[in-house]
Design a protein around this motif. Sequence first.
Motif, PDB file in Angstrom:
ATOM      1  N   MET A 181      -5.575  -6.472   9.399  1.00  0.00           N
ATOM      2  CA  MET A 181      -4.513  -7.176   8.682  1.00  0.00           C
ATOM      3  C   MET A 181      -4.821  -7.255   7.193  1.00  0.00           C
ATOM      4  N   GLY A 182      -6.083  -7.522   6.855  1.00  0.00           N
ATOM      5  CA  GLY A 182      -6.449  -7.607   5.445  1.00  0.00           C
ATOM      6  C   GLY A 182      -6.311  -6.273   4.731  1.00  0.00           C
ATOM      7  N   LEU A 183      -6.798  -5.203   5.349  1.00  0.00           N
ATOM      8  CA  LEU A 183      -6.734  -3.885   4.708  1.00  0.00           C
ATOM      9  C   LEU A 183      -5.296  -3.409   4.529  1.00  0.00           C
ATOM     10  N   THR A 184      -4.461  -3.649   5.533  1.00  0.00           N
ATOM     11  CA  THR A 184      -3.063  -3.209   5.403  1.00  0.00           C
ATOM     12  C   THR A 184      -2.320  -4.046   4.363  1.00  0.00           C
ATOM     13  N   LEU A 185      -2.672  -5.315   4.229  1.00  0.00           N
ATOM     14  CA  LEU A 185      -2.044  -6.134   3.181  1.00  0.00           C
ATOM     15  C   LEU A 185      -2.481  -5.660   1.794  1.00  0.00           C
ATOM     16  N   VAL A 186      -3.747  -5.290   1.645  1.00  0.00           N
ATOM     17  CA  VAL A 186      -4.205  -4.743   0.359  1.00  0.00           C
ATOM     18  C   VAL A 186      -3.447  -3.454   0.045  1.00  0.00           C
ATOM     19  N   ALA A 187      -3.280  -2.599   1.051  1.00  0.00           N
ATOM     20  CA  ALA A 187      -2.515  -1.369   0.836  1.00  0.00           C
ATOM     21  C   ALA A 187      -1.073  -1.685   0.453  1.00  0.00           C
ATOM     22  N   ALA A 188      -0.481  -2.707   1.073  1.00  0.00           N
ATOM     23  CA  ALA A 188       0.903  -3.069   0.768  1.00  0.00           C
ATOM     24  C   ALA A 188       1.034  -3.596  -0.654  1.00  0.00           C
ATOM     25  N   THR A 189       0.069  -4.416  -1.095  1.00  0.00           N
ATOM     26  CA  THR A 189       0.143  -4.930  -2.472  1.00  0.00           C
ATOM     27  C   THR A 189      -0.035  -3.802  -3.480  1.00  0.00           C
ATOM     28  N   THR A 190      -0.856  -2.814  -3.136  1.00  0.00           N
ATOM     29  CA  THR A 190      -1.027  -1.659  -4.026  1.00  0.00           C
ATOM     30  C   THR A 190       0.273  -0.869  -4.151  1.00  0.00           C
ATOM     31  N   ARG A 397      10.056 -13.055  -0.778  1.00  0.00           N
ATOM     32  CA  ARG A 397       9.040 -12.135  -1.301  1.00  0.00           C
ATOM     33  C   ARG A 397       7.980 -11.795  -0.252  1.00  0.00           C
ATOM     34  N   VAL A 398       7.831 -12.651   0.771  1.00  0.00           N
ATOM     35  CA  VAL A 398       6.826 -12.373   1.797  1.00  0.00           C
ATOM     36  C   VAL A 398       7.357 -11.409   2.853  1.00  0.00           C
ATOM     37  N   ALA A 399       8.671 -11.147   2.861  1.00  0.00           N
ATOM     38  CA  ALA A 399       9.285 -10.308   3.909  1.00  0.00           C
ATOM     39  C   ALA A 399       8.637  -8.925   4.040  1.00  0.00           C
ATOM     40  N   PRO A 400       8.401  -8.165   2.932  1.00  0.00           N
ATOM     41  CA  PRO A 400       7.740  -6.852   3.096  1.00  0.00           C
ATOM     42  C   PRO A 400       6.340  -6.962   3.691  1.00  0.00           C
ATOM     43  N   LEU A 401       5.605  -8.006   3.313  1.00  0.00           N
ATOM     44  CA  LEU A 401       4.266  -8.207   3.856  1.00  0.00           C
ATOM     45  C   LEU A 401       4.342  -8.587   5.328  1.00  0.00           C
ATOM     46  N   LEU A 402       5.394  -9.296   5.686  1.00  0.00           N
ATOM     47  CA  LEU A 402       5.598  -9.675   7.079  1.00  0.00           C
ATOM     48  C   LEU A 402       5.825  -8.447   7.953  1.00  0.00           C
ATOM     49  N   LEU A 403       6.546  -7.480   7.439  1.00  0.00           N
ATOM     50  CA  LEU A 403       6.761  -6.239   8.187  1.00  0.00           C
ATOM     51  C   LEU A 403       5.453  -5.500   8.428  1.00  0.00           C
ATOM     52  N   VAL A 404       4.575  -5.511   7.440  1.00  0.00           N
ATOM     53  CA  VAL A 404       3.257  -4.882   7.597  1.00  0.00           C
ATOM     54  C   VAL A 404       2.475  -5.569   8.706  1.00  0.00           C
ATOM     55  N   LEU A 405       2.495  -6.899   8.714  1.00  0.00           N
ATOM     56  CA  LEU A 405       1.757  -7.639   9.727  1.00  0.00           C
ATOM     57  C   LEU A 405       2.352  -7.438  11.117  1.00  0.00           C
TER      58      LEU A 405
END
Length: 428
Positions: A181-190, A397-405
């Motif tokens: 979850m942490g690595l994919t969130l870092v990729a999403a923020t990038t 703003r959290v919606a795209p990160l929610l999709l990643v999770l």
Amino acid sequence: MSTGLVLLALAALFLLGAPMAVAIGAAGLGALVLSGDAPAMLAVQRMVAGADSFPLMAVPLFMIAGQLMEAGGISRRMVDLADALVGWLPGGLAAVAVVAAMLFGGISGSAAADTAAVGAILIPAMVRKGYDPALAGAVQAAGGSIGVVIPPSIPMILFGVLTGASIGELFAAGLLPGLLMGLTLVAATTVLALRGGAPDARGRRFSPGQAWRALGRAGWALGAPAIVLGGILGGVFNATESAAAAVVYALGTGLFVYRELAWRALPALFLRASVTAAVVMFLIAQAQVLAWVLTVQEAPATLAAWLLGLTTDPVALLLVVNAVLLVAGTFIETTAALVLLVPVLVPLLPHLGIGLVQLGAIVVVNLAIGMLTPPLGICLVVACGLSGARLGAVAARVAPLLLVLLADLLLISFWPPLTTALPALLTR
């Protein structure tokens, strides 16, 4: 009082705005009294029995450890280490917020504490850098939610108490999903930064020297999660003993190594952690009354049979279970959701084709995602308070990160090695 009326009364109390513990306790006590099958004193006995648990002692101890580490300068040094490791990426501050939350999550066991401790430093820093406050809050909330997946995890302790599963194995089951979850969130923020969503999209050069110096300054800070995880995974401690060791380590580090923790500040820190732990323990005690009533009425078996009536295909059933947990995490506080839903889900294990430990990881990841969804998303609420942004703006703003999770959740649910590989090492 039938199961339907009990659940209807519980829903009505929720809608009327009653505190979660009061609503659960009132529904359970009301059902007990109106049934006439047992004396009202049984409610008190169930409350005491529900809270009188050695593994549950880990809950206040981890909360005290988190308070001591935040006040003792440990969280700030972890932020500095995260900055040296990933701050050079496009959208570096957002990546730092996620990684720092992962590091602090290895100490506190609480998503709210994780979001508050790291967000108090990084949300203002992101806003000063030019981030939209809603985006800063969203990133920090998403990172903070990992705090209950990466061990130690208070919800996993509760799952272990409710089911008899090994808490050490549950902690091990959460480590790889938390890292994922942490690595994919870092990729999403990038990706968001490269698409123009962050003011620091150009990044900077990675400096091995800076990373090495930051690691040296954070060495004592990293000792806390090393003691907790190493002790449990190595079979030296159980969860409660590791929590006590974390308190002693955090106290010694803050007072004598970093010297940022004053003796006079300790009573207030202990009081703050005790109040937070008391809220959780009171809710657990109240929920035991309702859980007993529902068990006597065979509600878990009835609800499990209803779910099986929808489908018996393991894949479809696991998707239904995930959907139920996601909805519950949106509207019900995590502790209450665990107490109410776990007895329903455990009978489904033979039909789901998964083990108890994997179910624990799936349940906790679902409820962690629920901490990012309004109206009761605790990580969103904490992030809004720190950023000053409206709840709706942060949720958008959290919606795209929610999709990643959610994509991570599917992988965790349907690829067992993520949750079973490390626990298998403990049982050899």
